[in-house]
Design an enzyme around this catalytic site. Structure first.
Site, PDB file in Angstrom:
ATOM      1  N   ASP A  11       0.825  -1.201   0.000  1.00 31.03           N
ATOM      2  CA  ASP A  11       0.000   0.000   0.000  1.00 31.03           C
ATOM      3  C   ASP A  11       0.867   1.261   0.000  1.00 31.03           C
ATOM      4  O   ASP A  11       1.835   1.357   0.756  1.00 31.03           O
ATOM      5  CB  ASP A  11      -0.895  -0.027   1.245  1.00 31.03           C
ATOM      6  CG  ASP A  11      -1.884   1.112   1.288  1.00 31.03           C
ATOM      7  OD1 ASP A  11      -2.767   1.164   0.412  1.00 31.03           O
ATOM      8  OD2 ASP A  11      -1.782   1.958   2.211  1.00 31.03           O
ATOM      9  N   GLU A  25      15.477  -2.193  -1.802  1.00 33.53           N
ATOM     10  CA  GLU A  25      16.422  -3.291  -2.012  1.00 33.53           C
ATOM     11  C   GLU A  25      16.390  -4.292  -0.858  1.00 33.53           C
ATOM     12  O   GLU A  25      16.534  -5.495  -1.079  1.00 33.53           O
ATOM     13  CB  GLU A  25      17.834  -2.728  -2.214  1.00 33.53           C
ATOM     14  CG  GLU A  25      17.961  -1.898  -3.494  1.00 33.53           C
ATOM     15  CD  GLU A  25      19.366  -1.393  -3.738  1.00 33.53           C
ATOM     16  OE1 GLU A  25      20.290  -1.838  -3.010  1.00 33.53           O
ATOM     17  OE2 GLU A  25      19.554  -0.578  -4.664  1.00 33.53           O
TER      18      GLU A  25
END
Length: 550
Positions: free
Chosen positions: A201, A253
């Site tokens: 979200d 990452e």
């Protein structure tokens, strides 16, 4: 493409849990209700199911204000119910993605309750706390997406905290490594249970400008982002410093590193309120160190579907998403239903409205990448008119009547036209009312009509799975004249010509460049060409296999 990369061409069915199926008669949908309807979902021919939040929450914003990331709210079921859902879905070949809300928590979350007390406790820096200006006002001009300032004063700490949404949704501080680690542990909890991925979200809200610079005022006549309501005060400013920060890309990452430890899992990023949602989405999935998929608000705005809009969009997607995955979506629980949003621009003629409704899945599901299908759109549900006294959405309540909020796209699914509350619940009333005109489009009515929109979706989705060009091919845009949008989906095994008349009048298309094309007969909207001449009716669609790319 390996089976572990199923997400590259997946069709993901969005279940807005509270409105899908109520199994216990309390008026709201739940996890056992989804289990009851898994055969229906599987019958559509989709690949995965995205389920909206089911975690403990005070429900100030429909469950997107979470007070415990690793538990199930009693109104939605139990952890055992969720495990049963996973098991039953996997038996049917369906993947399960769950909503994760990592930019903010509920104000009732224990982390925030501790953080708000003092400036020197272990959670003191887990949220974004800032001193007031000398005159006591908030530190800058950032606005909340729910209206008003994005800052609320906390008397206990004598500081302001940031909330990009409701004051009851304080923003986590993603510059704190302890916060990042805590969220990764949440993700690992669900991955260990067997979920196949996460819908993330408003992931572009994770980071903020640490200098807390004011957002610049939007100049008169400057375009608002795709999907933005014309009267929404949030877009009086260019939201440069409170979202889509470049620092976010580095944080992604660590999320991808965790996902890589669970082969076959995926992430689907929501990019919300961005100035250039398509560019931002491409950045969030660029390379193999960030997220796997991203969807955006490009096709969620209230403007007509047209050649002049779609062709430049496809050119840009081809340029931005080389090797990465865009997830196409024309409807979610946050936007007016596509039937009404685009249908308002059509002539008031049933045949044209019907043709347009059939064109939408044909077009969107023929594009490269994945796709989200919002529950009820396969039934052709229009936007519901929810009276003020029945509204639940804080955005709609605050903005009424200028902005009616999101309740109109969140009403319960009509399963049976003649049943009590359309078969959704045995309660006297559901949590949101079911419009009478939705009953006419109920699943049981469309099931028995071979040419219904529901069965059209089923046929197209099952046909799509068999077309290698649509699941692995690239997209070659054709130099077609307006209003016919044309492209070829091409791979080594198949070349598929795809033509769409994006107008309410019939047009002719010259097939002389494709003398060996073979029209697809399995789809009911296919028109047989007369020699090299193809007559395309209003919002007509044509698919044909060709021997080579011209």
């Amino acid at each position: 493409m390996t089976t572990q990369e199923w997400w590259r061409h997946a069709v993901i069915y969005q279940v807005y849990l509270r409105s899908f199926q109520d199994s216990d008669g309390d008026g709201g949908g739940d996890l056992p209700g989804v289990v009851q309807k898994l055969d229906y979902i599987a019958s559509l021919g989709v690949d995965a199911v995205w389920i909206s939040p089911f975690f403990p929450s005070p429900m100030k914003d429909g469950g997107y204000d979470i007070s415990d990331y690793c538990a199930i709210a009693p109104q939605f079921g139990t952890l055992s119910n969720f495990q049963q859902l996973l098991h039953q879905a996997h038996r049917r070949g369906l993947k399960i993605l769950i909503d994760q809300v990592w930019s903010h928590t509920s104000h009732e979350h224990p982390w925030f309750q501790e953080s708000r007390r003092r400036r020197d406790n272990p959670k003191a820096d887990w949220y974004v706390w800032v001193d007031a200006k000398p005159d006591g006002t908030p530190p800058n001009n950032w606005l909340s997406a729910m209206g008003g300032s994005a800052w609320t004063w906390e008397p206990q700490r004598q500081q302001y905290y940031l909330h990009n949404f409701l004051a009851e949704q304080p923003d986590l501080n993603w510059y704190n490594p302890e916060v990042v680690q805590a969220i990764l542990e949440v993700a690992q909890f669900w991955l260990e249970l067997g979920v196949d991925g996460f819908r993330l979200d408003v992931i572009n809200f994770l980071m903020h400008d640490r200098q807390l610079r004011d957002n610049p005022l939007r100049s008169p006549g400057m375009n608002r982002p795709d999907g933005a309501h014309p009267n929404d005060p949030l877009f009086e400013y260019i939201n440069l410093y409170n979202l889509c920060r470049p620092e976010t890309l580095t944080v992604l990452e660590s999320i991808r590193q965790l996902m890589n430890r669970y082969p076959g899992t995926t992430t689907l990023a929501e990019i919300a309120n961005a100035e250039d949602s398509l560019l931002s989405a491409s950045e969030y999935v660029s390379g193999d160190k960030r997220l796997q998929m991203a969807y955006n608000s490009t096709l969620l705005g209230e403007k007509p579907l047209s050649y002049s809009w779609m062709r430049p969009l496809l050119e840009r997607v081809n340029s931005l998403f080389q090797g990465s995955v865009i997830c196409w979506t024309v409807g979610t629980h946050d936007y007016p239903r596509v039937k009404s949003r685009w249908g308002q621009f059509l002539p008031d003629e049933p045949s044209i409205q019907e043709a347009f409704a059939r064109l939408i899945p044909a077009l969107i599901l023929s594009l490269p990448g994945s796709c989200c299908l919002y529950q009820g759109d396969e039934l052709g549900l229009p936007q519901a008119e929810v009276p003020y006294e029945k509204m639940q959405d804080p955005l709609g309540i605050a903005g009424y009547p200028v902005m009616k909020g999101r309740d109109g796209s969140r009403t319960p699914i009509p399963w049976q036209a003649e049943a009590h509350q359309a078969g959704f619940t045995t309660a006297v009333e559901p949590w949101l009312p079911i419009p009478d005109d939705h009953r006419l489009l109920a699943v049981d009515q469309q099931d028995k009509q071979p040419k219904s929109l529901l069965n059209h979706y089923r046929r197209f989705l099952h046909w799509r799975k068999q077309q290698l060009a649509l699941t692995r091919g690239n997209l070659i845009l054709l130099e077609t004249a307006e209003p016919v949008l044309g492209f070829i989906r091409s791979c080594a095994e198949q070349h598929l010509l795809c033509l769409f008349n994006l107008s309410a009048t019939s047009v002719q298309f010259d097939l002389s460049l494709y003398p060996d094309c073979v029209a697809v007969e399995a789809l009911e909207f296919t028109v047989k060409p007369d020699g090299n001449r193809l007559e395309m009716s209003a919002y007509g669609v044509f698919f044909a296999t060709i021997s080579k790319v011209v």
